[in-house]
Scaffold this active site. Structure first.
Site, PDB file in Angstrom:
ATOM      1  N   LYS A   1      11.666   9.305   5.870  1.00 41.01           N
ATOM      2  CA  LYS A   1      10.982   8.159   6.468  1.00 41.01           C
ATOM      3  C   LYS A   1      11.906   7.391   7.401  1.00 41.01           C
ATOM      4  O   LYS A   1      13.011   7.000   7.030  1.00 41.01           O
ATOM      5  CB  LYS A   1      10.466   7.246   5.358  1.00 41.01           C
ATOM      6  CG  LYS A   1       9.586   6.108   5.833  1.00 41.01           C
ATOM      7  CD  LYS A   1       9.108   5.305   4.636  1.00 41.01           C
ATOM      8  CE  LYS A   1       8.212   4.161   5.062  1.00 41.01           C
ATOM      9  NZ  LYS A   1       7.819   3.332   3.905  1.00 41.01           N
TER      10      LYS A   1
ATOM     11  N   CYS B   1       3.786   6.326   4.777  1.00 37.29           N
ATOM     12  CA  CYS B   1       3.553   4.927   4.423  1.00 37.29           C
ATOM     13  C   CYS B   1       3.025   4.139   5.621  1.00 37.29           C
ATOM     14  O   CYS B   1       2.049   4.531   6.235  1.00 37.29           O
ATOM     15  CB  CYS B   1       4.840   4.323   3.854  1.00 37.29           C
ATOM     16  SG  CYS B   1       4.636   2.694   3.094  1.00 37.29           S
TER      17      CYS B   1
ATOM     18  N   GLU C   1       1.907   9.663  -0.600  1.00 41.15           N
ATOM     19  CA  GLU C   1       3.296   9.211  -0.686  1.00 41.15           C
ATOM     20  C   GLU C   1       3.760   9.101  -2.138  1.00 41.15           C
ATOM     21  O   GLU C   1       3.086   8.495  -2.975  1.00 41.15           O
ATOM     22  CB  GLU C   1       3.417   7.851   0.001  1.00 41.15           C
ATOM     23  CG  GLU C   1       4.790   7.224  -0.070  1.00 41.15           C
ATOM     24  CD  GLU C   1       4.793   5.793   0.421  1.00 41.15           C
ATOM     25  OE1 GLU C   1       5.893   5.247   0.602  1.00 41.15           O
ATOM     26  OE2 GLU C   1       3.698   5.222   0.630  1.00 41.15           O
TER      27      GLU C   1
END
Length: 571
Positions: A380, A430, A275
């Protein structure tokens, strides 16, 4: 009061020992026994305060790694722990209300009708479902995660997720409590059943779980024939990071990618960067059809910037981005000891910026294919509360003024699938694997499309260096193991300071980098053709338990308000 404090402390200590860092998983089968003992105390006893205090200590200790991320994270760490500590108190309050009423005949009738182990399991799973959705949701340290290293016992997660594993654990705890209460303490319980009833129910569920687990772990899978290199390092990052530091990190990971290809004896099909590590101070930018130049780009002393000019500037940045990526790919191809016609694809964690009617910025994933073109991006979907988004930050200036930059990200709205040559990957970013519903819902959405096609593996990119190798990293890993079973897909995780790991579709860790280790994993995932029941129908069975639990909480609240009103009228 001392007895209540001892029982509450025993619950917290045993539950803590069952998970990381000690990870004595079987202890979870007795962790709730002290809680069930607390459920039997008289209504006049002050059981709530010691239980809440012990639960708070448990969560503070389990999540203490959160405080390393930023000095401001001390308050969110305490607030989150304080919120999660409420759930054991609610569990006992609901259990007491459901099993203990003023009319003993009614209470006995209820016990005869529904075994306590099932009542307790429904309430516990209902509360887990609530915390998976309420306040953005968190799945970390669900009861079932304690068994992550016991593969046979977690295969039922493909039927009902971690909720199913938690359900069985609660039933076994009740059976242990009933047996202990009747045959060791030798006294009649006001809430428990006949020990034989609970032992038969829990024993049957446990045996069925083991049989199903043994059968599921022997299911056939086939090789994909593809090798995915997962990069793992421990580059320190901060919220307020300058471009020079970002470029240093990019250069470090770029060299790692080149070395990974050079050291491999097989052809590498894709290299996965963790990430944010692929940004290097240059996010991937795009423009929309309804392009409007943001006010902050306008210079009052110059002619107004036109949309066409902004579009040209963005296209120039795109070329710079791809030129940089292509230089890494050329170097990887040149370093390869295996003959290959094309370099590996790059899947990297990277900032995404879109200019349309308003500017939007995302934490994302980019896929640069083997020909050097941008083939896909993922934005995301689940933002980290207090880490990437803060409630009311745009509405209350005093909050906006004290938070560091970068906490105003936008949220993506859909899953993506990266169809590489011979293998399909679904990106997650994440903590999305630590919020179980996110990857499961993504799989469900992909399976529900007009032309459904599920990925062969889930590739997750994360940056857990914030947590300084604490148990939070291990909790993240355990969440991923249960997600792998629930989705019946291997999980390939590339992490900076976190769980760089290859997990198979049965939740077993095939290979993992040790904490603090800087290296690469050459994952060769196997294709599992099963579509789990959990992916097909989602978590609605647990949702029904959650709805029933919410009704119970609402009824308890109503009764409490009526009692207060009655007392005020009498006064």
């Amino acid at each position: 009061m001392r007895w209540l404090s001892a029982a509450s402390s025993a619950f917290a200590v045993v539950l803590w020992l069952s998970g990381p860092p000690f990870a004595i998983g079987p202890l979870v089968f007795i962790a709730l026994v002290p809680l069930l003992a607390i459920a039997e105390v008289s209504p006049s006893s002050s059981w709530k305060r010691p239980l809440y205090a012990a639960s708070l200590a448990y969560w503070l200790l389990s999540l203490q790694g959160l405080r390393y991320a930023h000095p401001l994270m001390f308050l969110p760490w305490i607030a989150l722990s304080g919120y999660l500590a409420i759930y054991p108190v609610l569990f006992i309050a609901l259990l007491r209300r459901l099993r203990l009423v003023d009319n003993c005949d009614v209470s006995q009738a209820r016990r005869d009708r529904v075994p306590l182990c099932l009542v307790a399991a429904v309430v516990w799973v209902g509360l887990e479902w609530i915390r998976n959705y309420f306040f953005t949701g968190i799945s970390v340290l669900m009861l079932g995660h304690a068994l992550a290293d016991m593969p046979m016992l977690i295969q039922i997660a493909d039927l009902g997720g971690t909720y199913a594993v938690s359900f069985v654990i609660v039933c076994v705890n009740v059976a242990m409590f009933d047996a202990l209460n009747r045959w060791v303490v030798q006294r009649t319980s006001s809430v428990s059943d006949s020990p034989m009833k609970s032992l038969v129910t829990a024993g049957g569920l446990l045996i069925a779980t083991m049989v199903y687990g043994a059968m599921s772990m022997n299911a056939e899978t086939e090789p994909t024939g593809k090798t995915i290199a997962l990069l793992g390092d421990n580059e320190l990052t901060v919220y307020e990071q300058d471009i020079v530091r970002e470029q240093e990190i990019f250069a470090t990971y770029g060299q790692m990618a080149i070395d990974a290809v050079a050291k491999s004896n097989t052809r590498i099909d894709a290299v996965v960067w963790p990430e944010s590590m692929f940004s290097g101070g240059l996010p991937w930018m795009t423009t929309g059809a309804d392009l409007v130049v943001p006010d902050f780009m306008q210079n009052p002393a110059a002619a107004p910037l036109q949309p066409e000019q902004l579009r040209f500037a963005v296209e120039s940045k795109q070329n710079d981005f791809l030129d940089r990526a292509n230089s890494i790919q050329r170097a990887m191809r040149a370093s390869s000891t295996v003959p290959t016609e094309a370099p590996p694809a790059i899947i990297g964690g990277c900032g995404l910026v879109q200019y349309a009617d308003r500017p939007s910025q995302y934490s994302g994933v980019v896929w640069v294919n083997a020909t050097g073109n941008m083939s896909g991006t993922y934005s995301k979907n689940h933002l980290v509360l207090f880490g990437e988004t803060i409630p009311l930050v745009h509405s209350l200036p005093w909050i906006r003024d004290i938070v560091p930059p970068g906490l105003g990200l936008d949220r993506g709205t859909q899953p993506e699938r990266f169809d590489l040559d011979g293998i399909s990957l679904m990106p997650n970013l994440c903590i999305e694997t630590a919020v179980e519903r996110i990857p499961v819902n993504h799989m469900h959405q992909l399976n529900s499309r007009a032309n459904p096609k599920l990925p062969d593996a889930i590739v997750t990119l994360t940056n857990d260096v914030w947590f300084h190798d604490s148990a939070v990293v291990d909790h993240h890993l355990r969440c991923a193991q249960l997600v792998a079973v629930g989705c019946r897909r291997p999980i390939l995780s590339a992490a900076n300071g976190g769980p760089t790991v290859w997990i198979d579709s049965a939740g077993r860790v095939v290979e993992r980098l040790a904490k603090g280790q800087s290296d690469v994993i050459y994952a060769q995932p196997r294709r599992d053709s099963r579509i789990s029941l959990y992916v097909r129908i989602g978590s609605w069975p647990a949702g029904l338990m959650g709805a029933a639990t919410l009704c119970g909480l609402a009824w308890m609240t109503f009764e409490w308000l009526m009692r207060r009103r009655k007392r005020s009228v009498i006064a």
